[in-house]
Design a protein around this motif. Structure first.
Motif, PDB file in Angstrom:
ATOM      1  N   PHE A 188       0.449  -1.277  -0.064  1.00 52.64           N
ATOM      2  CA  PHE A 188      -0.092   0.121  -0.063  1.00 52.64           C
ATOM      3  C   PHE A 188       1.094   1.347  -0.016  1.00 52.64           C
ATOM      4  N   ALA A 193      -5.455  -1.435   4.685  1.00 52.92           N
ATOM      5  CA  ALA A 193      -5.710  -2.437   4.302  1.00 52.92           C
ATOM      6  C   ALA A 193      -7.317  -2.751   4.816  1.00 52.92           C
ATOM      7  N   SER A 194      -8.243  -2.332   4.334  1.00 53.29           N
ATOM      8  CA  SER A 194      -9.762  -2.519   4.887  1.00 53.29           C
ATOM      9  C   SER A 194     -10.343  -3.177   3.504  1.00 53.29           C
ATOM     10  N   LYS A 195      -9.556  -4.197   3.101  1.00 50.12           N
ATOM     11  CA  LYS A 195     -10.338  -4.930   1.405  1.00 50.12           C
ATOM     12  C   LYS A 195     -11.444  -6.012   1.966  1.00 50.12           C
ATOM     13  N   MET A 196     -11.143  -6.470   3.250  1.00 50.30           N
ATOM     14  CA  MET A 196     -12.325  -7.126   3.322  1.00 50.30           C
ATOM     15  C   MET A 196     -13.057  -7.432   4.028  1.00 50.30           C
ATOM     16  N   ARG A 197     -13.973  -6.196   3.698  1.00 52.11           N
ATOM     17  CA  ARG A 197     -15.138  -5.270   4.550  1.00 52.11           C
ATOM     18  C   ARG A 197     -16.659  -6.360   3.764  1.00 52.11           C
ATOM     19  N   GLY A 211     -13.803  -4.301   8.264  1.00 56.07           N
ATOM     20  CA  GLY A 211     -12.415  -4.685   6.996  1.00 56.07           C
ATOM     21  C   GLY A 211     -11.388  -3.870   8.347  1.00 56.07           C
ATOM     22  N   GLN A 212     -12.133  -2.945   8.898  1.00 53.14           N
ATOM     23  CA  GLN A 212     -10.506  -2.705   9.454  1.00 53.14           C
ATOM     24  C   GLN A 212     -10.172  -3.081  11.048  1.00 53.14           C
TER      25      GLN A 212
END
Lengths: 104, 620
Positions: free
Chosen positions: A91, A99-103, B597-598
């Protein structure tokens, strides 16, 4: 060993304050390096609580647990630093929120 | 030889399996060889079995073969077992032999059609199911065959499935017969719960021991079985499906909807005749249903223009005669008429099929005419079949079987003059509509040239069936059947009285032919004048539509059902389940919103959770 040492409550209060500081650091800092630092503080707070309790009861177990926590912290840092490197490479930042792609 | 009995139904089943599995890869010749070959092998075997059975009869004139126990649950142990006595032997021979001739005929008839091997797969399965039905030693196995023939009937009526009307006819046949089948299934439940077995022989013994004549259980069981028989055999009030079933290929009409399957109801009642003897009221109802059906269907046959529909109504009417015979306790007369009817009605359908094929699938009789010169073999065999249907005296088998029924109706303790008169009137109508069909189709001026002459595979079945139609009356079948079906108790009728009754029936038959000759050959004007009058044309339209039963059922059952289905399109019950799914979806949406995701959000959640746990531990 016991004698004129500090009362246990002081040691435990110090551990609690350290733990709270670490937790607040984890929750509010966005820089992953600081998050790792804060986790270290929390681990050490837990270790301190063990040591204080161990000395209060006159048992070596508290110090044994502290050794274990030290080893675990070292292992955690190894993984954590690898994560830091990955985050920086992928990133190009150290901001954890990137790094919050997995929401869901 | 008798031990090979199981092969008789097994061979057509094997033929079906082979055609179903590799039929698509076979060429036409291979498929036909497979389909016709399996039936001819079964026929040959059936004749060997019959020869052994007759020359060295087994003990009690009954041969039973148990193959294996089908189900074994808590005292309910129906077997895969076969039961051969004079009745099932007769049925088996007719089914296999007529089936074989019709398969041979279909080989040529269906030659140009798509789905050639599919056709033979279905007909083989049909023969296997029909043989299971007639050979079964318990009612459950009989029911398996019963449903099997229903399935094949559905598949074959809708054989040309690309035309939506054929599919509708197939569905109608399936659903209407299903009404009767449901009644029959309930009847089987009743019999099992009351008597504790479904084995037919055992069942009949227990019924006579445990149920007095006229007891409620016997009456209910007889009514329910009658329901099944009425549906399958197209009798009042479930007769509406058979005329529409003519949408199928003609060999199918001959095999299923004339010779074999539609008479399954007659077989069922004959097989369980003990029950009907225990319920005299129901037995009388059988006779009344038969008489009413034969009159109603006969009148409808008078007005049809489609040659196959004439034959369909005539089939309903002839099965009405069989029901009349059953109703007056003349069990063997009913089976006798079944056999002669199988021969001459199969012959008539095959003859009609030959005409239809020669005229490019023309069904309208009024566009035929003058065909007797062009199709001589078809004409002569068709004439023999028609003579038998009209019960032409002395030479045709139809005369002997129909006279026997009329005589028994007169003699029967519960019968009498009015049933006899109904049957006699029906006989008059029968010979009128039969020869109306013959005169319109084969005489008069030729309206179309026959495109092609039928070949040997069509002519051989026609000729063989014509010979059987003549010879069938002399087999002495009723006497042969008596070990299995008790003869009707004789009234005190003198021989002279019987002769008088027979002469009246013979005169009536000839009179009908004469009326048809006057109306439809010599002077067409009279018939046209009759239908031109107001009442005449109204009556004609009423009869043509089958006495309005289709209209009535459409208004009474189909439309309310379709209306209810439309009203409930959104499905009220479904709404309850929709609440559950909606709740699940709402929970899903709420929970998936927490997955941000955070990492820090997750850490907060963990901290909050830990705080809650600690709080619980501290304060509680």
């Amino acid at each position: 060993m016991t004698g004129a040492s500090l009362p246990m409550e002081y040691g435990l209060a110090l551990a609690g304050i350290l733990f709270a500081l670490g937790l607040v650091g984890v929750l509010v800092r966005r820089n992953i390096v600081f998050i790792l630092l804060s986790i270290e503080i929390m681990l050490n707070a837990a270790g301190l609580a063990f040591v204080v309790a161990g000395s209060h009861w006159g048992q070596p177990d508290g110090q044994v647990m502290f050794m274990l926590i030290l080893t675990m912290a070292a292992a955690e840092v190894a993984v954590g630093l690898a994560l830091v490197l990955q985050l920086a490479q992928r990133f190009n930042t150290l901001d954890m929120d990137a790094a919050s792609k997995m929401r869901g | 030889m008798l031990e090979l009995l199981w092969l008789v139904p097994a061979l057509p089943l094997a033929g079906f399996l082979a055609l179903a599995l590799i039929g698509g890869r076979l060429r036409r010749g291979g498929a036909a060889l497979n389909g016709v070959g399996s039936i001819s092998a079964a026929t040959l075997l059936a004749f060997f079995v019959a020869g052994t059975f007759i020359t060295s009869p087994p003990r009690g004139r009954v041969f039973r073969q148990t193959l294996w126990t089908w189900i074994d649950v808590d005292g309910f142990t129906p077997a895969m077992g076969l039961h051969l006595d004079a009745l099932s032997l007769t049925m088996m021979l007719v089914v296999t032999f007529v089936g074989f001739l019709i398969h041979l005929y279909a080989w040529e008839f269906m030659e140009e059609e798509e789905g050639f091997s599919r056709f033979f797969a279905y007909t083989n399965l049909f023969v296997a199911a029909m043989l299971t039905l007639v050979l079964a030693d318990n009612l459950l196995l009989l029911y398996l065959g019963w449903e099997g023939v229903g399935l094949c009937s559905y598949l074959l009526i809708g054989f040309w499935y690309k035309d939506a009307a054929n599919g509708a006819a197939a569905r109608k046949a399936f659903i209407v017969t299903r009404v009767g089948d449901t009644a029959m299934a309930i009847g089987l439940f009743l019999l099992f719960t009351q008597l504790g077995t479904l084995d037919i022989r055992e069942l009949m013994q227990r019924a006579t021991q445990q149920w007095p004549v006229g007891s409620t259980a016997a009456v209910a069981a007889a009514w329910l079985l009658l329901g099944g028989a009425v549906g399958k055999s197209a009798q009042l009030p479930l007769q509406t499906w058979l005329p529409d079933a003519m949408a199928g290929p003609t060999p199918v009409s001959a095999l299923i909807h004339a010779a074999t399957m539609v008479t399954a109801g007659v077989y069922l009642i004959a097989r369980t005749h003990v029950l009907f003897e225990l319920a005299p009221g129901v037995q009388l109802a059988v006779a009344v249903i038969g008489t009413a059906t034969l009159l109603i269907a006969g009148c409808s046959a008078l007005t049809q223009w489609d040659i196959k529909r004439v034959l369909a109504y005539s089939t309903i009417s002839q099965i009405g005669y069989m029901f009349l015979a059953l109703g007056v306790g003349a069990w063997s007369a009913a089976i006798f008429h079944f056999m002669t009817h199988a021969f001459f009605k199969a012959l008539l359908f095959l003859g009609a099929g030959a005409v239809i094929l020669a005229l490019h699938h023309e069904h309208n009789m009024f566009k035929m005419g003058g065909l007797w010169k062009q199709l001589p073999v078809t004409f002569w065999t068709f004439l023999i079949g028609s003579a038998a249907l009209a019960a032409l005296p002395l030479i045709t088998s139809g005369f002997y079987s129909k006279e026997l029924i009329l005589l028994r109706a007169w003699n029967a303790p519960n019968g009498g003059a009015w049933l006899w008169a109904g049957g006699l009137l029906g006989a008059l109508i029968t010979s009128i509509y039969t020869f109306r069909m013959v005169f319109i189709t084969f005489f008069g001026e030729a309206k179309q040239q026959a495109a092609k002459r039928p070949g040997a595979r069509i002519h051989v079945p026609l000729v063989v069936l014509a010979l059987l139609t003549i010879a069938g009356g002399f087999f002495g079948l009723p006497e042969f059947l008596h070990p299995a079906l008790p003869p009707q108790p004789h009234g005190n009728e003198s021989a002279a009285r019987e002769l008088a009754l027979e002469s009246v029936a013979a005169i009536i038959s000839v009179l009908g032919i004469f009326i048809a000759y006057v109306l439809f050959l010599r002077n067409r004007g009279i018939a046209d004048k009759l239908t031109a009058t107001g009442a005449g044309s109204a009556l004609q339209r009423y009869w043509f539509s089958g006495w309005g039963f289709d209209w009535l059922y459409d208004r009474l059952l189909v439309r309310p059902y379709v209306g209810a289905a439309r009203a409930n399109k959104s499905d009220i019950v479904e709404q309850i389940y929709r609440i559950i799914t909606d709740a699940a979806r709402a929970c899903y949406a709420a929970l998936s919103a927490t997955q941000t995701g955070q990492l820090r959000w997750y850490a907060k959640a963990i901290a909050a959770g830990a705080a809650v746990v600690v709080a619980i531990m501290v304060f509680l």
